[in-house]
Design a protein around this motif. Sequence first.
Motif, mmCIF file in Angstrom:
data_model
loop_
_atom_site.group_PDB
_atom_site.id
_atom_site.type_symbol
_atom_site.label_atom_id
_atom_site.label_comp_id
_atom_site.label_asym_id
_atom_site.label_seq_id
_atom_site.Cartn_x
_atom_site.Cartn_y
_atom_site.Cartn_z
ATOM 1 N N THR A 35 0.954 -0.686 -0.461
ATOM 2 C CA THR A 35 -0.094 0.109 -0.056
ATOM 3 C C THR A 35 0.357 1.678 0.220
ATOM 4 O OG1 THR A 35 -0.538 -0.275 2.460
ATOM 5 C CG2 THR A 35 -2.141 -1.230 1.453
ATOM 6 N N ILE A 36 1.853 0.914 -0.151
ATOM 7 C CA ILE A 36 2.969 1.905 0.440
ATOM 8 C C ILE A 36 4.270 2.606 -0.694
ATOM 9 C CG2 ILE A 36 2.353 2.732 2.582
ATOM 10 C CD1 ILE A 36 4.989 1.733 3.528
ATOM 11 N N VAL A 37 4.413 1.281 -1.312
ATOM 12 C CA VAL A 37 6.014 0.701 -1.397
ATOM 13 C C VAL A 37 5.002 0.434 -2.823
ATOM 14 C CG1 VAL A 37 8.161 -0.195 -2.237
ATOM 15 C CG2 VAL A 37 6.933 1.007 -0.066
ATOM 16 N N ASN A 38 5.814 0.783 -4.263
ATOM 17 C CA ASN A 38 5.588 0.034 -5.948
ATOM 18 C C ASN A 38 6.619 -1.218 -5.606
ATOM 19 O OD1 ASN A 38 5.578 -0.657 -8.284
ATOM 20 N ND2 ASN A 38 4.489 1.643 -9.195
ATOM 21 N N PRO A 39 5.945 -2.229 -6.281
ATOM 22 C CA PRO A 39 6.789 -3.582 -6.654
ATOM 23 C C PRO A 39 7.916 -3.642 -7.827
ATOM 24 C CG PRO A 39 5.149 -4.352 -6.714
ATOM 25 C CD PRO A 39 4.286 -2.995 -6.541
ATOM 26 N N ALA A 40 7.775 -2.650 -8.669
ATOM 27 C CA ALA A 40 8.659 -3.020 -9.587
ATOM 28 C C ALA A 40 9.422 -3.642 -9.789
ATOM 29 C CB ALA A 40 7.422 -1.638 -11.019
ATOM 30 N N GLY A 41 10.216 -2.784 -8.900
ATOM 31 C CA GLY A 41 10.852 -3.250 -8.820
ATOM 32 C C GLY A 41 11.855 -4.897 -8.787
ATOM 33 N N MET A 42 11.131 -5.471 -8.064
ATOM 34 C CA MET A 42 11.213 -7.240 -8.143
ATOM 35 C C MET A 42 10.748 -7.430 -9.716
ATOM 36 S SD MET A 42 8.880 -8.208 -4.382
ATOM 37 C CE MET A 42 9.519 -9.315 -4.474
ATOM 38 N N ARG A 43 10.064 -6.492 -10.684
ATOM 39 C CA ARG A 43 10.617 -8.261 -11.903
ATOM 40 C C ARG A 43 10.990 -7.661 -12.200
ATOM 41 N NH1 ARG A 43 5.742 -2.973 -13.845
ATOM 42 N NH2 ARG A 43 3.849 -4.115 -12.628
ATOM 43 N N LYS A 44 12.584 -7.200 -11.822
ATOM 44 C CA LYS A 44 13.697 -8.692 -13.242
ATOM 45 C C LYS A 44 14.102 -9.536 -12.410
ATOM 46 C CE LYS A 44 14.945 -3.890 -15.628
ATOM 47 N NZ LYS A 44 14.586 -3.876 -16.553
ATOM 48 N N ALA A 45 13.724 -8.905 -10.820
ATOM 49 C CA ALA A 45 14.332 -10.513 -10.474
ATOM 50 C C ALA A 45 13.924 -11.873 -10.466
ATOM 51 C CB ALA A 45 15.223 -10.297 -8.947
ATOM 52 N N LEU A 46 12.931 -11.976 -10.449
ATOM 53 C CA LEU A 46 11.396 -13.120 -10.363
ATOM 54 C C LEU A 46 11.829 -13.672 -11.245
ATOM 55 C CD1 LEU A 46 9.298 -14.560 -9.296
ATOM 56 C CD2 LEU A 46 8.035 -12.973 -10.301
ATOM 57 N N PRO A 47 11.823 -13.618 -12.723
ATOM 58 C CA PRO A 47 12.305 -14.871 -13.478
ATOM 59 C C PRO A 47 13.404 -15.535 -13.330
ATOM 60 C CG PRO A 47 12.011 -12.317 -14.786
ATOM 61 C CD PRO A 47 11.409 -11.736 -13.350
ATOM 62 N N LEU A 48 14.554 -14.636 -12.946
ATOM 63 C CA LEU A 48 15.729 -15.361 -12.953
ATOM 64 C C LEU A 48 15.852 -15.706 -12.030
ATOM 65 C CD1 LEU A 48 18.453 -12.086 -13.074
ATOM 66 C CD2 LEU A 48 17.614 -13.799 -14.690
ATOM 67 N N VAL A 49 14.948 -16.285 -10.615
ATOM 68 C CA VAL A 49 14.621 -16.972 -9.067
ATOM 69 C C VAL A 49 14.386 -18.108 -9.898
ATOM 70 C CG1 VAL A 49 13.326 -17.266 -7.133
ATOM 71 C CG2 VAL A 49 15.087 -14.831 -7.598
ATOM 72 N N LEU A 50 13.143 -17.505 -10.438
ATOM 73 C CA LEU A 50 12.298 -18.733 -11.177
ATOM 74 C C LEU A 50 13.204 -19.755 -12.621
ATOM 75 C CD1 LEU A 50 8.853 -16.987 -12.113
ATOM 76 C CD2 LEU A 50 9.513 -18.844 -9.957
ATOM 77 N N LEU A 51 13.665 -19.390 -13.206
ATOM 78 C CA LEU A 51 15.163 -20.012 -14.034
ATOM 79 C C LEU A 51 16.217 -20.848 -13.044
ATOM 80 C CD1 LEU A 51 15.301 -19.921 -16.519
ATOM 81 C CD2 LEU A 51 17.388 -18.647 -16.828
ATOM 82 N N GLY A 52 16.726 -20.650 -11.847
ATOM 83 C CA GLY A 52 17.025 -21.054 -11.495
ATOM 84 C C GLY A 52 16.585 -22.299 -10.838
ATOM 85 N N ILE A 53 14.872 -22.261 -10.031
ATOM 86 C CA ILE A 53 14.074 -23.289 -9.300
ATOM 87 C C ILE A 53 14.125 -24.487 -10.802
ATOM 88 C CG2 ILE A 53 12.051 -23.620 -8.935
ATOM 89 C CD1 ILE A 53 12.041 -21.421 -6.991
ATOM 90 N N LEU A 54 13.758 -23.963 -11.752
ATOM 91 C CA LEU A 54 13.503 -24.735 -12.971
ATOM 92 C C LEU A 54 14.193 -25.234 -13.278
ATOM 93 C CD1 LEU A 54 11.339 -26.097 -15.113
ATOM 94 C CD2 LEU A 54 11.824 -23.954 -17.058
ATOM 95 N N ALA A 55 15.024 -25.347 -13.715
ATOM 96 C CA ALA A 55 17.153 -25.660 -13.902
ATOM 97 C C ALA A 55 17.032 -26.353 -12.238
ATOM 98 C CB ALA A 55 18.252 -24.815 -14.156
ATOM 99 N N TYR A 56 16.838 -26.637 -11.537
ATOM 100 C CA TYR A 56 17.678 -27.320 -10.559
ATOM 101 C C TYR A 56 16.296 -28.669 -10.557
ATOM 102 C CZ TYR A 56 18.762 -29.077 -5.582
ATOM 103 O OH TYR A 56 18.947 -29.527 -4.899
ATOM 104 N N THR A 57 15.251 -27.752 -10.381
ATOM 105 C CA THR A 57 14.083 -29.163 -10.755
ATOM 106 C C THR A 57 13.969 -30.317 -12.014
ATOM 107 O OG1 THR A 57 12.324 -27.950 -9.453
ATOM 108 C CG2 THR A 57 11.553 -30.100 -10.627
ATOM 109 N N LEU A 58 14.829 -29.601 -13.041
ATOM 110 C CA LEU A 58 14.922 -30.825 -13.947
ATOM 111 C C LEU A 58 16.281 -31.522 -13.725
ATOM 112 C CD1 LEU A 58 14.560 -27.770 -17.046
ATOM 113 C CD2 LEU A 58 12.969 -30.155 -16.610
ATOM 114 N N ALA A 59 17.245 -30.783 -13.715
ATOM 115 C CA ALA A 59 18.301 -31.904 -12.674
ATOM 116 C C ALA A 59 18.403 -32.743 -12.477
ATOM 117 C CB ALA A 59 19.542 -30.884 -12.700
ATOM 118 N N LYS A 60 17.965 -32.736 -10.757
ATOM 119 C CA LYS A 60 17.216 -33.752 -10.007
ATOM 120 C C LYS A 60 16.403 -34.978 -10.637
ATOM 121 C CE LYS A 60 20.740 -31.811 -7.341
ATOM 122 N NZ LYS A 60 21.818 -33.047 -7.142
#
Length: 254
Positions: free
Chosen positions: A93-118
Amino acid sequence: MLELMIVAAASGLAGFIDAIVGGGGLVLLPALFAVFPTAHPATLSGSNKGAAIWGTAWAARQYAQRVTLRWQALGYGVAAALIGSFGGAWMLTIVNPAGMRKALPLVLLGILAYTLAKKELGREHAPRFEGRREAVLAGSIGLAIGFYDGFFGPGTGSFFVFLFVRLLGYDFLHASASAKLMNTATNAAALVLLISKGHIWWHVAAVMAVTNVIGSLLGTRLALRHGAGFVRGVFIVVVGALICKTGYDAFLRG
């Protein structure tokens, strides 16, 4: 009426995806922003959660009747998720979350790569911890992802599922069932805060809640019928779709 029909259909699909593995926000939030482009983000988030909480609660109830859950640890996780989500929603309600947008796909990519590898990750249910240690870990997951859900949201259920599998040793079915309890708590806490600030459209949320529950019912039945391997496959597909969507929003959209 046309606008309500579009978001109701999106809510049904979101409930279906959420019930299996989380990630329904991938469908519903973009639909809300597209149909109501001038609305305040917090209002759309409140309306989204006003619908999603019914689907996640229904899925949690269905899973609890068929899957043995680790109630002691999850109790701590739910309590921490409530606190984290309330804090995240207040921040929204007081801060715009736009700054998280660039980090999110990179975090998700790491999760996907780990899941596929294991390849055996999450196929067998073998909890690693007992008692206080499991409760502390579940609480830490609840607090961190709860804050994220209240503040930003996309992929919350998928984050819960992955961390329950990776850190606690659950299979994907038990992790998804546990995630529904946590997600219900985060939705509830964020919803209370957003309602108190006037950020909800009740008529939109009510219509979307009906279709969300219908989608949730169908998704839960599929997950229970086909088990951990099926949930793992859906998890990979949903995380892949989240990477594409969040990556486009962060780096390609003008």
